[in-house]
Design an enzyme around this catalytic site. Structure first.
Site, mmCIF file in Angstrom:
data_model
loop_
_atom_site.group_PDB
_atom_site.id
_atom_site.type_symbol
_atom_site.label_atom_id
_atom_site.label_comp_id
_atom_site.label_asym_id
_atom_site.label_seq_id
_atom_site.Cartn_x
_atom_site.Cartn_y
_atom_site.Cartn_z
ATOM 1 N N ILE A 54 -9.672 9.496 8.655
ATOM 2 C CA ILE A 54 -11.046 10.488 8.259
ATOM 3 C C ILE A 54 -12.054 9.224 8.944
ATOM 4 O O ILE A 54 -11.730 8.060 9.059
ATOM 5 C CB ILE A 54 -11.111 10.168 6.786
ATOM 6 C CG1 ILE A 54 -10.154 10.823 6.151
ATOM 7 C CG2 ILE A 54 -12.593 10.721 6.511
ATOM 8 C CD1 ILE A 54 -10.341 12.458 6.180
ATOM 9 N N TYR A 107 0.926 -1.327 0.038
ATOM 10 C CA TYR A 107 0.051 -0.091 0.032
ATOM 11 C C TYR A 107 0.809 1.352 0.084
ATOM 12 O O TYR A 107 0.498 2.131 -0.611
ATOM 13 C CB TYR A 107 -0.772 -0.066 1.226
ATOM 14 C CG TYR A 107 -1.816 1.100 1.302
ATOM 15 C CD1 TYR A 107 -3.245 1.041 0.615
ATOM 16 C CD2 TYR A 107 -1.619 2.109 2.125
ATOM 17 C CE1 TYR A 107 -3.976 2.082 0.674
ATOM 18 C CE2 TYR A 107 -2.667 3.069 2.157
ATOM 19 C CZ TYR A 107 -3.904 3.115 1.686
ATOM 20 O OH TYR A 107 -4.772 4.005 1.706
#
Length: 265
Positions: A201, A168
């Site tokens: 978030i 990632y």
């Protein structure tokens, strides 16, 4: 031309930030941050074509609120042998595409000693290879239009080290090099290329990671000067801005939407 304050306000609100008449393609646009991006692009006036590997039933349930302002195509972004085919179908059925948001992604949370090469490659194929193939497919018609907005969903791991996300992090850091090169190649054709790096978030994924891990949550919150996590719409609104004429002279950059986390102490 000299604008009065009222004329300038009208110009900015009605034109600079409007996406009326634009068609956007958003990968992974029916869940999470992708759904927030879809919502903001639709609110700005765009029609959004959502590509996702999830079932049509799942996606359409998420997109129902947008009515005919969205359309869904089931597509695996790693199926690069058919990327040009899906792009051609979208162009035939919906006309020119002026906005492409490469948001699709996946994770493989393993330490490097537990990760296989296949694990690593699978993550790169979604984030980097799949996004590159889709971008390549839409660029020629953007050049013909003389306008285009291309976005990539980067990450805090584009800049900072985190354990268990080698693939990632590689992919997200790779976006930075990709937007630099694409800007150098495409800016003269009126095509901007940027990325967004979301911080922490308020999403189901965030809660899954921290709700049962108070030390990790405390570490995260201690790093954020804003003292709060972001809302998915913060990312969506940034995307809508970068896709608008208000950002026509912004290219080759990555905007952190992180409440200051990258510089937090």
């Amino acid at each position: 031309m000299v604008f009065t304050d009222e004329q300038l306000k009208d110009f900015c609100m009605s034109r600079c930030y409007s996406l009326d008449g634009q068609t956007a393609v958003v990968t992974g646009g029916s869940t999470g941050l992708g759904l927030a991006i879809t919502r903001c692009l639709v609110s700005a006036g765009a029609k959004v074509v959502v590509l996702s590997y999830e079932s049509e039933e799942q996606a359409c349930a998420s997109l129902k609120e947008f009515g005919d302002k969205t359309v869904f195509y089931q597509f695996d972004i790693t199926d690069t042998a058919h990327t040009q085919e899906i792009a051609g179908r979208i162009l035939r059925e919906h006309g020119p595409v002026g906005i492409l948001v490469n948001n699709a992604g996946n994770h493989c949370k393993k330490y490097i000693w537990d990760m296989t090469v296949e694990d690593y490659v699978k993550v790169l194929n979604v984030h980097l290879v799949g996004a590159f193939a889709l971008t390549k497919a839409f660029v020629p018609q953007m050049k013909e239009l003389g306008r285009g907005r291309i976005l990539f969903q980067a990450s805090m791991t584009s800049y900072i080290g985190q354990p268990m996300v080698a693939g990632y992090a590689t992919a997200k850091a790779g976006y930075l090099g990709l937007i630099h090169t694409l800007t150098a190649e495409l800016a003269e054709f009126g095509i901007t290329v940027n990325a967004i790096a979301p911080g922490w978030i308020d999403t189901p994924m965030f809660h899954k990671a921290v709700d049962n891990d108070p030390p990790r949550l405390a570490k995260i919150m201690g790093r954020i000067p804003a003292k709060t996590v972001g809302d998915p719409m913060d990312v969506g609104m940034c995307a809508a801005f970068l896709c608008s004429d208000a950002a026509r002279y912004i290219s080759g950059t990555c905007i952190p939407v992180d409440g200051g986390a990258l510089i937090g102490f």
